[in-house]
Design a protein around this motif. Sequence first.
Motif, PDB file in Angstrom:
ATOM      1  N   SER A 124      26.188 -58.890 -53.629  1.00 42.66           N
ATOM      2  CA  SER A 124      26.477 -59.313 -52.253  1.00 42.66           C
ATOM      3  C   SER A 124      26.272 -58.190 -51.237  1.00 42.66           C
ATOM      4  O   SER A 124      26.298 -58.440 -50.025  1.00 42.66           O
ATOM      5  CB  SER A 124      27.920 -59.826 -52.152  1.00 42.66           C
ATOM      6  N   ILE A 125      26.071 -56.973 -51.703  1.00 41.25           N
ATOM      7  CA  ILE A 125      25.798 -55.865 -50.778  1.00 41.25           C
ATOM      8  C   ILE A 125      24.413 -56.090 -50.176  1.00 41.25           C
ATOM      9  O   ILE A 125      23.397 -56.059 -50.881  1.00 41.25           O
ATOM     10  CB  ILE A 125      25.862 -54.511 -51.501  1.00 41.25           C
ATOM     11  N   GLY A 126      24.370 -56.338 -48.881  1.00 38.53           N
ATOM     12  CA  GLY A 126      23.123 -56.734 -48.237  1.00 38.53           C
ATOM     13  C   GLY A 126      22.498 -55.635 -47.393  1.00 38.53           C
ATOM     14  O   GLY A 126      23.021 -54.527 -47.274  1.00 38.53           O
ATOM     15  N   GLU A 127      21.370 -55.963 -46.789  1.00 38.43           N
ATOM     16  CA  GLU A 127      20.618 -54.993 -45.999  1.00 38.43           C
ATOM     17  C   GLU A 127      21.435 -54.466 -44.827  1.00 38.43           C
ATOM     18  O   GLU A 127      21.446 -53.265 -44.552  1.00 38.43           O
ATOM     19  CB  GLU A 127      19.309 -55.627 -45.501  1.00 38.43           C
ATOM     20  N   ALA A 128      22.117 -55.360 -44.120  1.00 37.59           N
ATOM     21  CA  ALA A 128      22.905 -54.931 -42.965  1.00 37.59           C
ATOM     22  C   ALA A 128      24.016 -53.975 -43.383  1.00 37.59           C
ATOM     23  O   ALA A 128      24.319 -53.003 -42.681  1.00 37.59           O
ATOM     24  CB  ALA A 128      23.484 -56.140 -42.245  1.00 37.59           C
ATOM     25  N   ASP A 129      24.647 -54.244 -44.537  1.00 35.87           N
ATOM     26  CA  ASP A 129      25.694 -53.356 -45.052  1.00 35.87           C
ATOM     27  C   ASP A 129      25.145 -51.944 -45.254  1.00 35.87           C
ATOM     28  O   ASP A 129      25.764 -50.953 -44.881  1.00 35.87           O
ATOM     29  CB  ASP A 129      26.237 -53.871 -46.389  1.00 35.87           C
ATOM     30  N   LEU A 130      23.968 -51.862 -45.865  1.00 32.77           N
ATOM     31  CA  LEU A 130      23.403 -50.577 -46.268  1.00 32.77           C
ATOM     32  C   LEU A 130      22.904 -49.765 -45.077  1.00 32.77           C
ATOM     33  O   LEU A 130      22.776 -48.547 -45.166  1.00 32.77           O
ATOM     34  CB  LEU A 130      22.252 -50.807 -47.253  1.00 32.77           C
ATOM     35  N   GLN A 131      22.636 -50.421 -43.964  1.00 31.67           N
ATOM     36  CA  GLN A 131      22.157 -49.705 -42.787  1.00 31.67           C
ATOM     37  C   GLN A 131      23.275 -48.918 -42.117  1.00 31.67           C
ATOM     38  O   GLN A 131      23.026 -47.856 -41.529  1.00 31.67           O
ATOM     39  CB  GLN A 131      21.555 -50.686 -41.766  1.00 31.67           C
ATOM     40  N   GLY A 132      24.504 -49.434 -42.217  1.00 33.20           N
ATOM     41  CA  GLY A 132      25.571 -48.865 -41.407  1.00 33.20           C
ATOM     42  C   GLY A 132      26.693 -48.180 -42.140  1.00 33.20           C
ATOM     43  O   GLY A 132      27.571 -47.580 -41.503  1.00 33.20           O
ATOM     44  N   ARG A 133      26.694 -48.220 -43.498  1.00 28.71           N
ATOM     45  CA  ARG A 133      27.810 -47.628 -44.235  1.00 28.71           C
ATOM     46  C   ARG A 133      27.299 -46.974 -45.506  1.00 28.71           C
ATOM     47  O   ARG A 133      26.207 -47.266 -45.992  1.00 28.71           O
ATOM     48  CB  ARG A 133      28.861 -48.687 -44.581  1.00 28.71           C
ATOM     49  N   GLY A 134      28.110 -46.084 -46.065  1.00 27.96           N
ATOM     50  CA  GLY A 134      27.783 -45.461 -47.341  1.00 27.96           C
ATOM     51  C   GLY A 134      28.033 -46.407 -48.492  1.00 27.96           C
ATOM     52  O   GLY A 134      28.867 -47.319 -48.407  1.00 27.96           O
TER      53      GLY A 134
END
Length: 259
Positions: A173-183
Amino acid sequence: MTTNTETAVGGPLPASDLFLSLDRSGPIPLYYQIAGIIETAIADGTLPPGSRLENEVSLGERLGISRPTVRRAIQELVGKGMLVRRRGIGTQVVQRPVTRKVELTSLYEDLQNDAKHPTTELLSREMIPADAATAEALSVPEGSEVLHIRRLRFADGVPLAVLENSLPPEYASIGEADLQGRGLYQLVKARGTQISVAHQRIGARAATAEERRLLDIPAHGAVLTMERTAYSNDGRAVEFGRHCYRPDLYSFEVTLVNN
């Protein structure tokens, strides 16, 4: 006389303004004064990372100073890791190196804590079959699907590391938007998993052509490497990472204790 110190960002800087404080008749050597002026300009942001200095001949002629004097000043700052000489590019101001303690933290968190601004370019995010090394690290069957992520991490806009991570499918469930803004560790923790221990190996190797392009490393350059398997507090393997870093901007720090 109009004089310029070239920069790669923000346009040319007037060298006549930068070096107005040179004292040509005082007891302090000129090379030492020049090095100090450039060092101060780097520290206060007048010469930001990526700025290019004039070549030694041109700068010496503009200031009426011998080339060996200018060369010695530049070498002082190269030795301090503040400037780097690159063939075909010239002398550049480098990003202040990141010195990272070997602790159970993510690079994103370390950059934030060091007052650097971390940003991320997502290179890929996909579910792929686990290869032998990944399967062993994550304790999953070889060929089973895992979440595979590749990111390019920047510090204050300068490329610092290529991060490759594999996670068990429950983190899909870890998506692209998550990975852009958080570690990544922040994202794992937000899903109820506390990472408590990791096994890590640090090394070095020649950079691949892609890594040289992404990290702006010269031909035949090397990268620092880190391979890490992280585990939750109940002993489950949560993440298998294979990362590489620019050696001129990154180092690991370890405290040794004699027991």
